[in-house]
Scaffold this motif. Structure first.
Motif, PDB file in Angstrom:
ATOM      1  N   ILE A 228       0.855  -1.186   0.000  1.00  0.00           N
ATOM      2  CA  ILE A 228       0.000   0.000   0.000  1.00  0.00           C
ATOM      3  C   ILE A 228       0.887   1.232   0.000  1.00  0.00           C
ATOM      4  CG2 ILE A 228      -1.745   1.313   1.269  1.00  0.00           C
ATOM      5  CD1 ILE A 228      -2.786  -1.301   2.381  1.00  0.00           C
ATOM      6  N   VAL A 230       1.413   5.085   0.596  1.00  0.00           N
ATOM      7  CA  VAL A 230       0.801   6.085   1.467  1.00  0.00           C
ATOM      8  C   VAL A 230       1.514   7.414   1.256  1.00  0.00           C
ATOM      9  CG1 VAL A 230       0.204   6.725   3.830  1.00  0.00           C
ATOM     10  CG2 VAL A 230       0.269   4.304   3.173  1.00  0.00           C
ATOM     11  N   ASN A 243      -3.351   3.740  12.636  1.00  0.00           N
ATOM     12  CA  ASN A 243      -3.861   3.303  11.341  1.00  0.00           C
ATOM     13  C   ASN A 243      -2.790   2.581  10.546  1.00  0.00           C
ATOM     14  OD1 ASN A 243      -6.393   4.276  11.846  1.00  0.00           O
ATOM     15  ND2 ASN A 243      -6.413   5.788  10.210  1.00  0.00           N
ATOM     16  N   LEU A 247      -2.835  -1.450   9.345  1.00  0.00           N
ATOM     17  CA  LEU A 247      -2.561  -1.965   8.005  1.00  0.00           C
ATOM     18  C   LEU A 247      -1.463  -3.020   8.037  1.00  0.00           C
ATOM     19  CD1 LEU A 247      -2.706   1.300   5.850  1.00  0.00           C
ATOM     20  CD2 LEU A 247      -4.441  -0.497   6.017  1.00  0.00           C
ATOM     21  N   TRP A 272      -3.261   5.092  -0.478  1.00  0.00           N
ATOM     22  CA  TRP A 272      -3.968   5.871   0.533  1.00  0.00           C
ATOM     23  C   TRP A 272      -3.465   7.307   0.476  1.00  0.00           C
ATOM     24  CZ3 TRP A 272      -2.950   5.379   6.519  1.00  0.00           C
ATOM     25  CH2 TRP A 272      -3.797   6.260   7.186  1.00  0.00           C
ATOM     26  N   PRO A 274      -3.981  10.434   2.606  1.00  0.00           N
ATOM     27  CA  PRO A 274      -4.563  10.953   3.850  1.00  0.00           C
ATOM     28  C   PRO A 274      -4.860  12.443   3.734  1.00  0.00           C
ATOM     29  CG  PRO A 274      -2.442   9.835   4.209  1.00  0.00           C
ATOM     30  CD  PRO A 274      -2.578  10.107   2.750  1.00  0.00           C
ATOM     31  N   TYR A 306      -7.868   5.121  -1.832  1.00  0.00           N
ATOM     32  CA  TYR A 306      -8.677   5.613  -0.713  1.00  0.00           C
ATOM     33  C   TYR A 306      -8.194   7.018  -0.359  1.00  0.00           C
ATOM     34  CZ  TYR A 306     -10.572   6.121   3.990  1.00  0.00           C
ATOM     35  OH  TYR A 306     -11.220   6.586   5.106  1.00  0.00           O
ATOM     36  N   GLU A 308      -8.862  10.557   1.848  1.00  0.00           N
ATOM     37  CA  GLU A 308      -9.529  11.172   2.995  1.00  0.00           C
ATOM     38  C   GLU A 308      -9.329  12.684   2.989  1.00  0.00           C
ATOM     39  OE1 GLU A 308      -9.359   7.903   6.609  1.00  0.00           O
ATOM     40  OE2 GLU A 308      -7.710   9.327   6.435  1.00  0.00           O
ATOM     41  N   HIS A 402     -12.234  11.017   8.235  1.00  0.00           N
ATOM     42  CA  HIS A 402     -10.977  10.408   8.671  1.00  0.00           C
ATOM     43  C   HIS A 402     -11.348   9.167   9.477  1.00  0.00           C
ATOM     44  CE1 HIS A 402      -8.498  13.946   7.627  1.00  0.00           C
ATOM     45  NE2 HIS A 402      -9.519  14.651   8.072  1.00  0.00           N
ATOM     46  N   THR A 412     -11.664  -1.966   6.936  1.00  0.00           N
ATOM     47  CA  THR A 412     -10.450  -1.296   6.496  1.00  0.00           C
ATOM     48  C   THR A 412      -9.794  -2.054   5.358  1.00  0.00           C
ATOM     49  OG1 THR A 412     -10.063  -0.334   8.680  1.00  0.00           O
ATOM     50  CG2 THR A 412      -8.167  -0.537   7.211  1.00  0.00           C
ATOM     51  N   LEU A 415     -11.356  -1.486   2.036  1.00  0.00           N
ATOM     52  CA  LEU A 415     -11.021  -0.220   1.383  1.00  0.00           C
ATOM     53  C   LEU A 415      -9.801  -0.362   0.477  1.00  0.00           C
ATOM     54  CD1 LEU A 415     -11.409   2.314   4.345  1.00  0.00           C
ATOM     55  CD2 LEU A 415     -12.876   2.152   2.316  1.00  0.00           C
ATOM     56  N   PHE A 416      -8.916  -1.297   0.812  1.00  0.00           N
ATOM     57  CA  PHE A 416      -7.678  -1.448   0.075  1.00  0.00           C
ATOM     58  C   PHE A 416      -7.642  -2.725  -0.774  1.00  0.00           C
ATOM     59  CE2 PHE A 416      -6.793   1.309   3.651  1.00  0.00           C
ATOM     60  CZ  PHE A 416      -6.165   2.380   3.014  1.00  0.00           C
TER      61      PHE A 416
END
Length: 420
Positions: A228, A230, A243, A247, A272, A274, A306, A308, A402, A412, A415-416
């Motif tokens: 993932i 980020v 968080n 993961l 992701w 954020p 995803y 946020e 969030h 969760t 979402l991924f």
């Protein structure tokens, strides 16, 4: 716990200074922030030398709070909890957390415009919610020794007291404190406050406290082997440390990168984005040579994205900053966002996207327009507010929310890209 009657009283400055004080004494310090906050924990992490996690009886849950406090007490010499807003504000409040876990409370009060009323305020806070325990009172922004003497005389002589002379506070902006890396001179400020607290023996106020262990349910390895990406930099900094831990517990491998530094999107199975401050860096984000193209390729290949709050804004077609300048952003989300000077939404909410509720929080000044119909709406935890929309388009999931991942690892993982 370090708490105040209102926001802006100096809780973060005092908590961070206490962390520095204990560290200077050779002690290992763990700091928590009560509530859904990203900015204060950045200061607390800098001062304590390790990540500052969040505690909230609703957002993170009582079992998580008990587990985190026990683990922190096991691995550290000192545990500090910075309250949120005013001591009794919110439902649940910081006072609820203090009572539930028998945390003694040090009150930090902005005394710049008061004298003997200081004592009445401390007395009222102490008596409002038995069995809350008050460990002492710290008067902030005191004019000098004479002012401090008046404040001390207004209190029960048995109650510990300390005074911090008026000085510059930590820098702020529209979402709260400025991140530590964007500010100069604040380290010296924290050291000065730490010295003042040391001279008044504030570090000795807290008694020994024991916490019982709390086991948490095992996390299924639903993201085993998945990578993932980020985004993490000054534009995308609103990340709960828990968080990332969730993961990893799900089996994912985290690959961080900086869109602001124009780093390429890593090879990954999901992305992701954020929250943070994309509006403060919109021109640099818009100038990223490859991001829009690489994001489009990932979505076309079926990879989940995803986004946020601020991460969602970066995906919009345009983003207008506070000066009215409209920036063409990455254009993956058919929407236009505009920053405002008044708060658009705040508060705890939960949302169910098909795998049970995820507890979340919303706090933003921007507003968004889109022709895309919402996939779902969140439900406010309180009686007021409007549920935030969640949009889905292909593999993209975007919202102002969030989410607290650890509260529902299965949702969760979905979402991924996991299929629970």
């Amino acid at each position: 716990m370090i708490a105040s009657p209102a926001s802006g009283s100096g809780k973060t400055t005092v908590t961070a200074a206490l962390a520095r004080l204990y560290r200077q004494a050779g002690r290992r310090v763990k700091v928590f922030k009560c509530g859904a906050d990203f900015l204060d924990p950045a200061w607390l992490a800098l001062a304590s030398g390790q990540p500052a996690d969040n505690l909230d009886l609703w957002l993170t849950g009582e079992d998580y709070c008990r587990h985190a406090l026990h683990r922190a007490a096991r691995d550290n010499d000192v545990v500090l909890v910075e309250a949120a807003m005013g001591l009794f504000d919110g439902a649940p409040s910081a006072a609820d957390l203090a009572v539930r876990f028998d945390l003694p409370v040090a009150l930090v009060i902005d005394a710049s415009a008061m004298a003997q009323t200081f004592g009445a305020l401390v007395l009222g806070l102490a008596a409002y919610r038995p069995p809350l325990r008050i460990a002492g009172a710290i008067a902030n922004k005191v004019a000098g020794p004479g002012h401090a003497a008046m404040l001390r005389e207004s209190l029960d002589p048995a109650l510990p007291f300390a005074a911090i002379v008026r000085g510059e506070g930590l820098a702020e902006r529209h979402l709260g404190l400025v991140e530590p890396r964007r500010t100069t001179g604040d380290d010296a400020r924290l050291l000065a406050v730490a010295d003042a607290l040391h001279a008044q023996q504030v570090g000795d106020w807290a008694p020994e406290r024991r916490f019982r262990p709390q086991a948490l349910p095992p996390v299924p390895r639903l993201l085993e082997g998945r990578r993932i990406a980020v985004a993490m930099d000054e534009a995308f900094s609103f990340v709960y440390p828990a968080n990332l831990a969730c993961l990893e517990a799900l089996g994912a491998r985290i690959e961080t990168f900086s869109p602001l530094a124009h780093q390429p999107l890593p090879e990954a199975d999901a992305l992701w984005l954020p929250g943070g401050y994309p509006e403060a860096h919109a021109a640099r984000l818009a100038a990223h040579p490859d991001m829009a193209r690489d994001l489009r390729r990932g979505l076309d290949a079926g990879k989940p994205v995803y986004a946020e709050c601020g991460g969602m804004l970066a995906l919009c077609e345009t983003l207008a900053d506070l000066e009215g300048c409209r920036h063409a952003l990455w254009g993956l989300f058919p929407a236009h966002a505009k920053m405002g000077r008044t708060l658009a939404a705040i508060g705890p909410q939960s949302v169910d996207l098909g795998h049970g509720p995820l507890r979340c929080h919303t706090f933003h000044y921007s507003r968004l327009t889109t022709s895309l119909p919402p996939f779902a709406h969140a439900t406010p935890a309180g009686r007021e507010g409007t549920g935030e929309a969640v949009w889905r388009q292909g593999g993209l999931t975007a919202s102002y929310l969030h989410a607290w991942f650890a509260g529902n690892p299965v949702a969760t993982a979905a979402l991924f890209g996991a299929r629970p």
